[in-house]
Structures are given as structure tokens and as C-alpha cells.
Design a protein around this motif. Structure first.
Motif, PDB file in Angstrom:
ATOM      1  N   LEU A 120      34.749  47.875  44.753  1.00  0.00           N
ATOM      2  CA  LEU A 120      35.788  48.530  45.443  1.00  0.00           C
ATOM      3  C   LEU A 120      36.651  49.399  44.585  1.00  0.00           C
ATOM      4  O   LEU A 120      36.807  50.591  45.065  1.00  0.00           O
ATOM      5  CB  LEU A 120      36.465  47.450  46.161  1.00  0.00           C
ATOM      6  CG  LEU A 120      37.675  48.136  46.932  1.00  0.00           C
ATOM      7  CD1 LEU A 120      37.225  48.791  48.123  1.00  0.00           C
ATOM      8  CD2 LEU A 120      38.423  46.657  47.415  1.00  0.00           C
ATOM      9  N   ALA A 121      36.748  48.773  43.393  1.00  0.00           N
ATOM     10  CA  ALA A 121      37.465  49.686  42.537  1.00  0.00           C
ATOM     11  C   ALA A 121      36.826  51.024  42.320  1.00  0.00           C
ATOM     12  O   ALA A 121      37.398  52.079  42.232  1.00  0.00           O
ATOM     13  CB  ALA A 121      38.073  49.208  41.306  1.00  0.00           C
ATOM     14  N   TRP A 126      36.103  56.771  42.314  1.00  0.00           N
ATOM     15  CA  TRP A 126      35.179  57.840  42.958  1.00  0.00           C
ATOM     16  C   TRP A 126      35.541  58.733  43.920  1.00  0.00           C
ATOM     17  O   TRP A 126      35.576  60.225  43.847  1.00  0.00           O
ATOM     18  CB  TRP A 126      33.658  57.330  42.852  1.00  0.00           C
ATOM     19  CG  TRP A 126      32.810  58.277  42.293  1.00  0.00           C
ATOM     20  CD1 TRP A 126      32.524  59.596  42.648  1.00  0.00           C
ATOM     21  CD2 TRP A 126      32.044  58.011  41.291  1.00  0.00           C
ATOM     22  NE1 TRP A 126      31.361  59.908  42.118  1.00  0.00           N
ATOM     23  CE2 TRP A 126      30.817  59.136  40.862  1.00  0.00           C
ATOM     24  CE3 TRP A 126      31.812  57.102  40.395  1.00  0.00           C
ATOM     25  CZ2 TRP A 126      30.128  59.103  39.998  1.00  0.00           C
ATOM     26  CZ3 TRP A 126      30.611  56.835  39.440  1.00  0.00           C
ATOM     27  CH2 TRP A 126      29.805  58.058  39.148  1.00  0.00           C
ATOM     28  N   GLY A 127      36.006  57.876  45.017  1.00  0.00           N
ATOM     29  CA  GLY A 127      36.486  58.919  46.251  1.00  0.00           C
ATOM     30  C   GLY A 127      37.663  59.566  45.921  1.00  0.00           C
ATOM     31  O   GLY A 127      37.835  60.693  46.373  1.00  0.00           O
ATOM     32  N   ASP A 128      38.641  59.057  45.029  1.00  0.00           N
ATOM     33  CA  ASP A 128      39.826  59.558  44.907  1.00  0.00           C
ATOM     34  C   ASP A 128      39.538  60.879  44.026  1.00  0.00           C
ATOM     35  O   ASP A 128      40.125  61.956  44.313  1.00  0.00           O
ATOM     36  CB  ASP A 128      40.794  58.706  44.046  1.00  0.00           C
ATOM     37  CG  ASP A 128      42.016  59.503  43.593  1.00  0.00           C
ATOM     38  OD1 ASP A 128      42.682  59.960  44.201  1.00  0.00           O
ATOM     39  OD2 ASP A 128      42.232  59.607  42.189  1.00  0.00           O
ATOM     40  N   ALA A 198      54.188  39.842  45.657  1.00  0.00           N
ATOM     41  CA  ALA A 198      54.895  40.401  44.705  1.00  0.00           C
ATOM     42  C   ALA A 198      54.391  40.274  43.379  1.00  0.00           C
ATOM     43  O   ALA A 198      54.327  41.272  42.592  1.00  0.00           O
ATOM     44  CB  ALA A 198      56.494  39.610  44.684  1.00  0.00           C
ATOM     45  N   SER A 199      53.623  39.113  43.047  1.00  0.00           N
ATOM     46  CA  SER A 199      52.979  39.089  41.860  1.00  0.00           C
ATOM     47  C   SER A 199      51.918  40.019  41.587  1.00  0.00           C
ATOM     48  O   SER A 199      51.513  40.708  40.658  1.00  0.00           O
ATOM     49  CB  SER A 199      52.656  37.600  41.252  1.00  0.00           C
ATOM     50  OG  SER A 199      51.746  37.118  42.468  1.00  0.00           O
ATOM     51  N   SER A 200      51.274  40.163  42.853  1.00  0.00           N
ATOM     52  CA  SER A 200      49.978  40.957  42.955  1.00  0.00           C
ATOM     53  C   SER A 200      50.488  42.465  42.794  1.00  0.00           C
ATOM     54  O   SER A 200      49.673  43.489  42.105  1.00  0.00           O
ATOM     55  CB  SER A 200      49.401  40.874  44.261  1.00  0.00           C
ATOM     56  OG  SER A 200      48.767  39.305  44.477  1.00  0.00           O
ATOM     57  N   ILE A 201      51.534  42.903  43.350  1.00  0.00           N
ATOM     58  CA  ILE A 201      52.123  44.185  43.432  1.00  0.00           C
ATOM     59  C   ILE A 201      52.622  44.546  41.887  1.00  0.00           C
ATOM     60  O   ILE A 201      52.314  45.582  41.351  1.00  0.00           O
ATOM     61  CB  ILE A 201      53.389  44.304  44.285  1.00  0.00           C
ATOM     62  CG1 ILE A 201      52.764  44.263  45.538  1.00  0.00           C
ATOM     63  CG2 ILE A 201      54.167  45.602  43.995  1.00  0.00           C
ATOM     64  CD1 ILE A 201      54.012  44.378  46.709  1.00  0.00           C
ATOM     65  N   LEU A 202      53.135  43.447  41.166  1.00  0.00           N
ATOM     66  CA  LEU A 202      53.399  43.845  39.963  1.00  0.00           C
ATOM     67  C   LEU A 202      52.268  43.802  39.026  1.00  0.00           C
ATOM     68  O   LEU A 202      52.239  44.769  37.997  1.00  0.00           O
ATOM     69  CB  LEU A 202      54.512  42.565  39.383  1.00  0.00           C
ATOM     70  CG  LEU A 202      54.686  42.523  37.970  1.00  0.00           C
ATOM     71  CD1 LEU A 202      55.704  43.843  37.827  1.00  0.00           C
ATOM     72  CD2 LEU A 202      55.773  41.378  37.476  1.00  0.00           C
ATOM     73  N   PHE A 203      51.278  43.306  39.186  1.00  0.00           N
ATOM     74  CA  PHE A 203      50.009  43.247  38.331  1.00  0.00           C
ATOM     75  C   PHE A 203      49.606  44.641  38.548  1.00  0.00           C
ATOM     76  O   PHE A 203      49.100  45.248  37.834  1.00  0.00           O
ATOM     77  CB  PHE A 203      48.931  42.378  38.959  1.00  0.00           C
ATOM     78  CG  PHE A 203      47.691  42.069  38.590  1.00  0.00           C
ATOM     79  CD1 PHE A 203      47.555  41.824  37.246  1.00  0.00           C
ATOM     80  CD2 PHE A 203      46.421  42.707  38.937  1.00  0.00           C
ATOM     81  CE1 PHE A 203      46.159  41.945  36.596  1.00  0.00           C
ATOM     82  CE2 PHE A 203      45.362  43.056  38.259  1.00  0.00           C
ATOM     83  CZ  PHE A 203      45.050  42.455  37.085  1.00  0.00           C
ATOM     84  N   GLY A 204      49.513  45.196  39.813  1.00  0.00           N
ATOM     85  CA  GLY A 204      49.024  46.587  39.991  1.00  0.00           C
ATOM     86  C   GLY A 204      49.826  47.738  39.391  1.00  0.00           C
ATOM     87  O   GLY A 204      49.388  48.406  38.824  1.00  0.00           O
ATOM     88  N   GLU A 210      47.824  51.125  40.911  1.00  0.00           N
ATOM     89  CA  GLU A 210      46.524  51.220  41.548  1.00  0.00           C
ATOM     90  C   GLU A 210      46.314  50.234  42.428  1.00  0.00           C
ATOM     91  O   GLU A 210      46.731  48.955  42.321  1.00  0.00           O
ATOM     92  CB  GLU A 210      45.299  51.213  40.608  1.00  0.00           C
ATOM     93  CG  GLU A 210      45.115  52.442  39.508  1.00  0.00           C
ATOM     94  CD  GLU A 210      44.184  52.000  38.483  1.00  0.00           C
ATOM     95  OE1 GLU A 210      43.546  50.727  38.680  1.00  0.00           O
ATOM     96  OE2 GLU A 210      43.453  52.844  37.855  1.00  0.00           O
ATOM     97  N   LEU A 211      46.086  50.580  43.792  1.00  0.00           N
ATOM     98  CA  LEU A 211      46.001  50.020  45.266  1.00  0.00           C
ATOM     99  C   LEU A 211      44.933  48.790  44.818  1.00  0.00           C
ATOM    100  O   LEU A 211      45.108  47.598  45.190  1.00  0.00           O
ATOM    101  CB  LEU A 211      45.934  50.819  46.370  1.00  0.00           C
ATOM    102  CG  LEU A 211      45.802  49.843  47.495  1.00  0.00           C
ATOM    103  CD1 LEU A 211      46.958  49.038  47.939  1.00  0.00           C
ATOM    104  CD2 LEU A 211      45.605  50.743  48.771  1.00  0.00           C
ATOM    105  N   GLU A 212      43.817  49.335  44.365  1.00  0.00           N
ATOM    106  CA  GLU A 212      42.623  48.204  44.048  1.00  0.00           C
ATOM    107  C   GLU A 212      43.132  47.239  43.131  1.00  0.00           C
ATOM    108  O   GLU A 212      42.589  45.949  43.001  1.00  0.00           O
ATOM    109  CB  GLU A 212      41.310  48.994  43.656  1.00  0.00           C
ATOM    110  CG  GLU A 212      41.738  49.924  42.368  1.00  0.00           C
ATOM    111  CD  GLU A 212      41.884  51.291  42.833  1.00  0.00           C
ATOM    112  OE1 GLU A 212      41.469  52.147  42.031  1.00  0.00           O
ATOM    113  OE2 GLU A 212      42.273  51.416  43.795  1.00  0.00           O
TER     114      GLU A 212
END
Length: 302
Positions: A120-121, A126-128, A198-204, A210-212
Motif C-alpha cells: 500500500l505504501a 507511486w500514485g502520488d 494519536a500515537s499513530s498520527i505522531l508516528f506518521g 505520510e498517511l500510509e
């Protein structure tokens, strides 16, 4: 309030009377629930102030090629690891309590979900690039011409150190920090679901926003909650980074005299690979969250 079984008074779970179990908005107190996350920036600034001049001096006096990038990465992850060790010590906990035991060999198979997440990443990237190439024709040539992650000129020793940092050091430290300390602290403060998000957003954000990467971070939270151990998300993270680094090294084997036009033409001809990765990722991602999403209605491993 309802409490879950615990081995001591420092490790217990509390369900807020204002919420129901089905909402998964429970508040949890664990040995690391009092971690001081706000100290992380100060630790990193202090480490940069101490080791930054040293790395500059090494590069200036030894002739090594750009030691800053690799050296600062080691300082960054080393500082985070030292911070985690400090939190574990001040909480009176142990490393084996933080990581948790692997309860079944079958839990290791869950790490294979990192493959569609990586697909997915790659497909999203690639799509971006293709969208930007259509709207802004000069974007992709600039990226191909100024790629800071090009490993080819660095030599085999440099590549080995990059692999060690990206495949071993980064996954271990990031899982200890984000799914270990940060998730526990914010679950005690806000509840499990807000802490997971929140921890996932901070990780991103730490991975260039990056959303992925945010999706990957949330997936690692679910693996941790379902298996009860950090070793499974660590294994998934290692596998994800290993495949990514292998693809980067494979791509860096292009002839050094290849023209920018040839590289751009090759990129555009491989559109089907990006489409395939995106299709695989978008197909399997809902299956993953359908299988593991219910873990957010449970409890943090303690």
C-alpha cells in the motif's frame, strides 16, 4: 469502576463509569502510564548539541563521506532508546514486562501483514508521483536527480550501516517508543482509542507526515493489542523495512551513466507495478482491520 486482574497495585485497568466497554474509551493505568513524554524533545536537543559538533569534526578531519546523515540517525535512535530505558527504570518495571511474552508461535504469522501494508505504501507513493508528474512535469525529474536516499555512491560499508540502522535499530526503537511507552502513557491519560489514533498520527508525522505511515502505525497498534507482545509488531516492522531497503538497493543498481531521461522513461513504463501494489494494499487492508480492529475494544497488554 471495574478493574481487570493484575499482578500488583501498580498495574491495573480502570473503566470509566461514564463510558461503556463497547465504546473502547476506557482509561488504563500501567507501570508506564506516568511516562514523561514531554521530555523527548529536550533529550533529542541535548543529544544533537553534544554529538552534532562531534560528527561535524569527524567529517571535517577524517574525510569520511557525509557522516552526518547516518551519525545523526544513530544519535536520534540511541537517544530514544536511552529515554525508554529511563522510563522503564523510573517506573520500576522490567524490559520483559514492556515487550511482553510471545504466547503462541502462530502469533508470529501476524507479522506477515506488513507485506500488504508495504505494498500500500509503495502503491500510494507511486500514485502520488504519477499525479504530480501529470500536474507538475518537473517534479519527478527533480526527485530522480536529487534523491537523498541514493545509496550507490556511498560504498558497501556505508550501505551495511544503513541497512543495520533501517532494518534493526529503527524498528526496535520505534516500537518501544510508540507502541510501548507513548501508547501506554496516552491510554492512561485519554483512553485506549484516542491513544491508538494519536500515537499513530505522531508516528506518521515523524515519517514526513505520510498517511500510509499513520495507517502502518495503527496497524502495529492492533498487532500489539491482539498478540499482547511488542515482538510481533517489531518483527512486522523489521520485515517492512527490510523489503523496502532491498527494493531501494535493487533500484540503486542502475548504471551510473544512465541519463535522467532514461530513468524518467523507465519510471513511467513501470506504472503497472504501482497500480498492482496499490490494488493489493487496498484489497487486503480492510481484511486486516476487520480481523484485528476488535482489539481496540480490549485492554492494553500489561
Amino acid at each position: 469502576a471495574r478493574t481487570a486482574p493484575a499482578s500488583d497495585l501498580r498495574t491495573h485497568l480502570v473503566l470509566s463509569p461514564a463510558t461503556s466497554p463497547a465504546s473502547a474509551m476506557h482509561y488504563q493505568r500501567t507501570p508506564l502510564g506516568e511516562a514523561r513524554i514531554r521530555w523527548i524533545p529536550l533529550w533529542l536537543i541535548a543529544a544533537a548539541a553534544v554529538f552534532g559538533p562531534l560528527l561535524w569534526w569527524i567529517g571535517r578531519n577524517t574525510g569520511l563521506q557525509d557522516p552526518d546523515a547516518l551519525g545523526l540517525g544513530a544519535v536520534f535512535y540511541g537517544t530514544l532508546l536511552a529515554w525508554v530505558a529511563w522510563q522503564v527504570r523510573r517506573s520500576g518495571g522490567r524490559w520483559d514486562v514492556l515487550t511482553g511474552p510471545v504466547r503462541s508461535r502462530r502469533d508470529w504469522y501476524a507479522a506477515l501483514w506488513s507485506v500488504p501494508l508495504l505494498a500500500l505504501a509503495i502503491g500510494s507513493l507511486w500514485g502520488d508521483y504519477f499525479v504530480r508528474d501529470a500536474i507538475w512535469p518537473g517534479y519527478v525529474p527533480d526527485v530522480l536527480h536529487n534523491d537523498p536516499d541514493d545509496l550507490l555512491p556511498r560504498g558497501r560499508a556505508y550501505q551495511a550501516l544503513v541497512v543495520l540502522e533501517a532494518v534493526v535499530l529503527a524498528p526496535v526503537v520505534e516500537e518501544l517508543v510508540f507502541r510501548g511507552v507513548v501508547l501506554h502513557r496516552w491510554a492512561a491519560k485519554w483512553g485506549l482509542v484516542p491513544a491508538a489514533l494519536a500515537s499513530s498520527i505522531l508516528f506518521g508525522i515523524m515519517h514526513a507526515g505520510e498517511l500510509e505511515s499513520m495507517v502502518f502505525g495503527l496497524a502495529m497498534v492492533l498487532l500489539y493489542l491482539r498478540t499482547g507482545t511488542l515482538w510481533v509488531p517489531i518483527a512486522a516492522h523489521v520485515l517492512n523495512n527490510a523489503v523496502g531497503v532491498a527494493l531501494a538497493l535493487t533500484g540503486s543498481d542502475a548504471p551510473p551513466d544512465e541519463s535522467l531521461e532514461a530513468a524518467l522513461a523507465s519510471f513511467r513504463e513501470m506504472w503497472w507495478l504501482g497500480a498492482l501494489c496499490l490494488t493489493v494494499g487496498l484489497t487486503l487492508l480492510p481484511l486486516f482491520f476487520r480481523r484485528y480492529g476488535s482489539a481496540l475494544r480490549g485492554w492494553l497488554p500489561v
